[in-house]
Design an enzyme around this catalytic site. Structure first.
Site, PDB file in Angstrom:
ATOM      1  N   ASP A   1      26.370 -11.010  62.108  1.00 16.65           N
ATOM      2  CA  ASP A   1      25.814  -9.626  63.060  1.00 16.65           C
ATOM      3  C   ASP A   1      25.563  -8.457  62.342  1.00 16.65           C
ATOM      4  O   ASP A   1      26.366  -8.206  61.559  1.00 16.65           O
ATOM      5  CB  ASP A   1      26.993  -9.598  64.114  1.00 16.65           C
ATOM      6  CG  ASP A   1      26.627  -8.617  65.015  1.00 16.65           C
ATOM      7  OD1 ASP A   1      25.508  -8.199  65.406  1.00 16.65           O
ATOM      8  OD2 ASP A   1      27.500  -8.401  66.054  1.00 16.65           O
TER       9      ASP A   1
ATOM     10  N   ASP B   1      19.292  -9.312  65.277  1.00 15.84           N
ATOM     11  CA  ASP B   1      20.233  -9.030  64.505  1.00 15.84           C
ATOM     12  C   ASP B   1      21.513 -10.038  64.498  1.00 15.84           C
ATOM     13  O   ASP B   1      22.586  -9.582  63.897  1.00 15.84           O
ATOM     14  CB  ASP B   1      20.584  -7.569  64.857  1.00 15.84           C
ATOM     15  CG  ASP B   1      21.463  -7.604  66.250  1.00 15.84           C
ATOM     16  OD1 ASP B   1      20.954  -8.144  67.052  1.00 15.84           O
ATOM     17  OD2 ASP B   1      22.069  -6.545  66.739  1.00 15.84           O
ATOM     18  N   GLU B   2      21.354 -11.032  65.113  1.00 16.32           N
ATOM     19  CA  GLU B   2      22.476 -12.106  65.229  1.00 16.32           C
ATOM     20  C   GLU B   2      22.308 -13.433  65.151  1.00 16.32           C
ATOM     21  O   GLU B   2      21.184 -13.819  65.779  1.00 16.32           O
ATOM     22  CB  GLU B   2      23.204 -11.706  66.564  1.00 16.32           C
ATOM     23  CG  GLU B   2      24.397 -12.347  67.013  1.00 16.32           C
ATOM     24  CD  GLU B   2      25.081 -11.822  68.187  1.00 16.32           C
ATOM     25  OE1 GLU B   2      26.307 -12.428  68.541  1.00 16.32           O
ATOM     26  OE2 GLU B   2      24.323 -11.087  68.909  1.00 16.32           O
TER      27      GLU B   2
END
Length: 458
Positions: free
Chosen positions: A11, A105-106
């Site tokens: 993350d 983003d993950e």
């Protein structure tokens, strides 16, 4: 269940805000808020410096300004976020063929498919440390928090334990020891409404939940929710890491810490999501005919509503208008904990000017006037010569070079001339119609300008 810690969850920390701080040296170490900057705007991401003042995602920009008035409020630059995300995902895919992106983003990574000599704790920790170093290198200094465990659930919980820039490995057999002291809200799907029901039953921690029978949880929460909660309370999660497949739909959704009750805020969130869906459609060269909204109410009832149009579209204004209209027919007085927008019925062509207008001829529902894409130049009308100077957008001046918009109004635009490579730069105020000042976009490998969210894909 796996008997090794082979699922990794990565993350990126405060992703949008971190990219802005990376590219704007004068903002490093200072509060930064990315999202809608207008009166009805919504926070997308807040830097850790802003979070110290209570600013968080999905908060209204008005409230964020009252809590942290000295923060830099930026409308965002999706092209920069997309580029950084692609760099990170490339690093992950070089490690394992099984990478499941959850958002820009993950992502989950299956280390069991990575060809490692073994999956001992020291080995996977070394892999994670190398990944975090590579992410920082390829992105110019962005940090990531990583968790590794025997399941997706445990890996996700672990990645949240040492933010920012942390690494936590949960050894096999240690899952319940980790979970038991934690509040029940650590379990996915346990929001405010479920938390309150459990509290009334005297259940506060995962340890409390663990001793409750499945039958009792089903009576309390319903079959699906009760069964799922019982499994996760015992750290049982066998979901595989699923790599990307052929796209059948494009969607964006968000779950909120506090139930939403303000209809204007919900409309603003749907508008933002619609614009992100439109950007993803254009990036893939796709358009769709069916717009669907997903609404999860305070009592965990999930409702979907759809509307189908005659021809495929990738227009954010069209998707937004349909999504907000679908919301109007739903009773949300008890509160909403999840909202989502999706487009399906995909095709690789669009019907131009479906409603006789371009995106920029129509004001979006909810007046979310500075969403992540609001920095794109205006294209309303063939003779348009002015630009929308949104806070944070990239610009270039014929004499002073590249910089970014600090603010604008009353015919003046204020620009700070700096880039990630220059260090903090000077601030200058210019006429908003100065012909020497133009929006800046990076070039793609073929030499064309990379489009931002408002620029139509034809």
């Amino acid at each position: 269940m796996r008997n090794v810690a082979s699922v990794l969850h990565l993350d990126l920390d405060a992703f949008f805000a971190a990219v802005e701080q990376r590219d704007k040296p004068s903002l490093r170490g200072k509060p930064v808020v990315v999202g809608g900057v207008g009166g009805r705007g919504v926070v997308s991401t807040a830097s850790y410096e802003a979070r110290k003042y209570g600013v968080r995602s999905a908060m209204s920009t008005r409230e964020a300004r009252s809590r942290c008035p000295h923060a830099a409020f930026l409308s965002g630059r999706f092209h920069a976020y997309r580029t950084a995300s692609e760099q990170v995902m490339a690093v992950l895919r070089a490690t394992s063929p099984l990478v499941e992106p959850l958002s820009l983003d993950e992502a989950f990574v299956d280390l069991a498919a990575a060809g490692l000599p073994d999956l001992e704790v020291d080995t996977v920790r070394h892999v994670a440390e190398r990944l975090r170093a590579q992410v920082a290198e390829v992105t110019g200094g962005l940090t990531a928090s990583v968790g590794i465990g025997s399941s997706k659930f445990i890996a996700k919980v672990a990645s949240d334990l040492d933010k920012p820039d942390g690494l936590v490995v949960v050894p096999p057999g240690g899952e319940l020891d980790l979970l038991r002291p934690m509040h029940v809200s650590v379990i996915p799907g346990v929001g405010p409404a479920t938390t309150e029901r459990l509290r009334r039953a005297g259940i506060h921690t995962v340890a409390d939940l663990e001793v409750i029978s499945e039958d009792e949880l089903v009576r309390m929460l319903g079959a699906a929710h009760g069964h799922g909660l019982h499994l996760l309370a015992h750290a049982e999660d066998d979901r595989p890491v699923v790599p990307e497949r052929e796209t059948k739909s494009v969607s964006v959704e968000g779950t909120y810490d506090t139930d939403l009750t303000d209809r204007r805020l919900m409309a603003a969130l749907l508008t933002r999501q619609a614009r992100r869906v439109a950007e993803r459609l254009r990036a893939s060269g796709l358009a769709g005919r069916t717009v669907t909204i997903k609404v999860r109410l305070h009592d965990f009832t999930t409702i979907s509503r759809s509307s189908t149009i005659g021809s495929p579209t990738d227009a954010a204004s069209t998707i937004s208008r349909l999504a907000v209209a679908l919301l109007q027919d739903l009773d949300t007085t008890g509160g909403v904990r999840l909202l989502g927008v999706g487009v399906s019925g995909l095709a690789d062509w669009i019907q131009e000017d479906l409603f006789g207008t371009t995106e920029d001829d129509v004001e979006p529902e909810g007046d979310l006037d500075a969403d992540l894409d609001a920095g794109a130049p205006s294209t309303a009308g063939a003779k348009a010569t002015t630009h929308t100077w949104a806070p944070g957008m990239d610009v270039e001046h014929a004499e002073m070079g590249r910089g970014w918009v600090w603010g604008s109004g009353r015919g003046v635009v204020t620009v700070r001339f700096e880039t990630a490579a220059t260090g903090p730069g000077p601030v200058r105020s210019l006429k908003a119609d100065d012909p020497a000042l133009q929006p800046w976009r990076p070039e793609s490998p073929d030499g064309s300008t990379v489009p931002d969210m408002h620029e139509r894909h034809r």
